[in-house]
Scaffold this motif. Sequence first.
Motif, mmCIF file in Angstrom:
data_model
loop_
_atom_site.group_PDB
_atom_site.id
_atom_site.type_symbol
_atom_site.label_atom_id
_atom_site.label_comp_id
_atom_site.label_asym_id
_atom_site.label_seq_id
_atom_site.Cartn_x
_atom_site.Cartn_y
_atom_site.Cartn_z
ATOM 1 N N THR A 117 0.893 -1.170 0.049
ATOM 2 C CA THR A 117 0.042 -0.021 -0.312
ATOM 3 C C THR A 117 0.827 1.184 -0.011
ATOM 4 O O THR A 117 0.706 2.226 -0.777
ATOM 5 C CB THR A 117 -0.940 0.047 1.329
ATOM 6 O OG1 THR A 117 -1.732 -1.265 1.134
ATOM 7 C CG2 THR A 117 -1.680 1.289 1.152
ATOM 8 N N ARG A 121 1.641 4.255 -2.731
ATOM 9 C CA ARG A 121 1.132 5.703 -2.286
ATOM 10 C C ARG A 121 2.074 6.677 -2.378
ATOM 11 O O ARG A 121 1.717 7.947 -2.982
ATOM 12 C CB ARG A 121 0.496 5.422 -0.936
ATOM 13 C CG ARG A 121 -0.082 6.795 -0.275
ATOM 14 C CD ARG A 121 -0.615 6.460 0.987
ATOM 15 N NE ARG A 121 0.287 6.443 2.176
ATOM 16 C CZ ARG A 121 0.713 7.415 2.825
ATOM 17 N NH1 ARG A 121 0.232 8.793 2.453
ATOM 18 N NH2 ARG A 121 1.445 7.193 3.747
ATOM 19 N N PRO A 141 -5.284 -0.065 -3.068
ATOM 20 C CA PRO A 141 -5.995 -0.565 -1.774
ATOM 21 C C PRO A 141 -7.252 -1.274 -1.944
ATOM 22 O O PRO A 141 -7.624 -1.991 -0.943
ATOM 23 C CB PRO A 141 -6.143 1.002 -1.157
ATOM 24 C CG PRO A 141 -5.127 1.726 -1.741
ATOM 25 C CD PRO A 141 -5.222 1.480 -3.110
ATOM 26 N N THR A 144 -5.349 -4.622 -1.223
ATOM 27 C CA THR A 144 -4.486 -4.599 0.007
ATOM 28 C C THR A 144 -5.230 -4.546 1.293
ATOM 29 O O THR A 144 -5.189 -4.894 2.508
ATOM 30 C CB THR A 144 -3.214 -3.863 -0.073
ATOM 31 O OG1 THR A 144 -3.452 -2.367 -0.133
ATOM 32 C CG2 THR A 144 -2.534 -4.141 -1.122
ATOM 33 N N PHE A 145 -6.269 -3.618 1.000
ATOM 34 C CA PHE A 145 -7.055 -2.997 2.532
ATOM 35 C C PHE A 145 -7.838 -4.132 2.919
ATOM 36 O O PHE A 145 -7.723 -4.520 4.344
ATOM 37 C CB PHE A 145 -8.026 -2.007 2.048
ATOM 38 C CG PHE A 145 -8.604 -1.304 3.460
ATOM 39 C CD1 PHE A 145 -8.203 -0.659 4.227
ATOM 40 C CD2 PHE A 145 -9.962 -1.956 3.739
ATOM 41 C CE1 PHE A 145 -8.977 -0.310 5.455
ATOM 42 C CE2 PHE A 145 -10.780 -1.491 4.595
ATOM 43 C CZ PHE A 145 -10.128 -0.517 5.643
#
Length: 220
Positions: A117, A121, A141, A144-145
């Motif tokens: 992430t 970013r 994300p 990955t979130f």
Amino acid sequence: MLFTLLNVAALLGWSSVLLILLTNAFINERPIFMSEGGVAAEGDGRIVPMIVLLSVLELICFVEVGRIAFGRLKGNLVLGSVLHFIRTSCLLYVLPDGLMRGGDRVTMIVLYAWSITEVTRYPMYLFPTSIAARHLRLVVPLFTFPLGCAAEAYGAYRALLTEWSNEDGGGKDPVKLGLLGMVILINGLLGPTMAYPALLNKGLSILTENKAEKKSGKEQ
């Protein structure tokens, strides 16, 4: 200039974390981020090096949250504050045990989710006019979130059970129990119902926008 240097440092730091994870997975049999003997000795003040690196990187993230609070950086203040509260709690009470055991599956999922992430970013901060960097920041994300959120919640639940069953005579740590409980609550309820839908809305808008552009290009 200072914040640019912090962004560069953060990108290099998270890239190092990801590189360490990949090295451990594909090259080394013994994790290279461990203390001597594979375990951080209790009471001697040593800390697993990975935790130190992650803590420094989180400090940089808190600087960003502060900049958002003062209107010097765009972002969701509530989401950013909660996210890094969760990470700090995990750094204190979830990840150390997993790392000292050599890195179990839950710990590795959390670290992969965090590092991927962040690696995707920071290019947006370093290249603010890059459309590709912005798209990468919003799309990654989506994947990955949910993985990181679930792994953090499970890791907190496991640590909570361990602390609750603690019978060493020292008593249970109410702060630790409270923070772990908050991680489970936030990740289990607010993450899927509030945080992820907001990320999904932004990410899908990018994906649908790209599809529309490709379709328009073909028609021309």
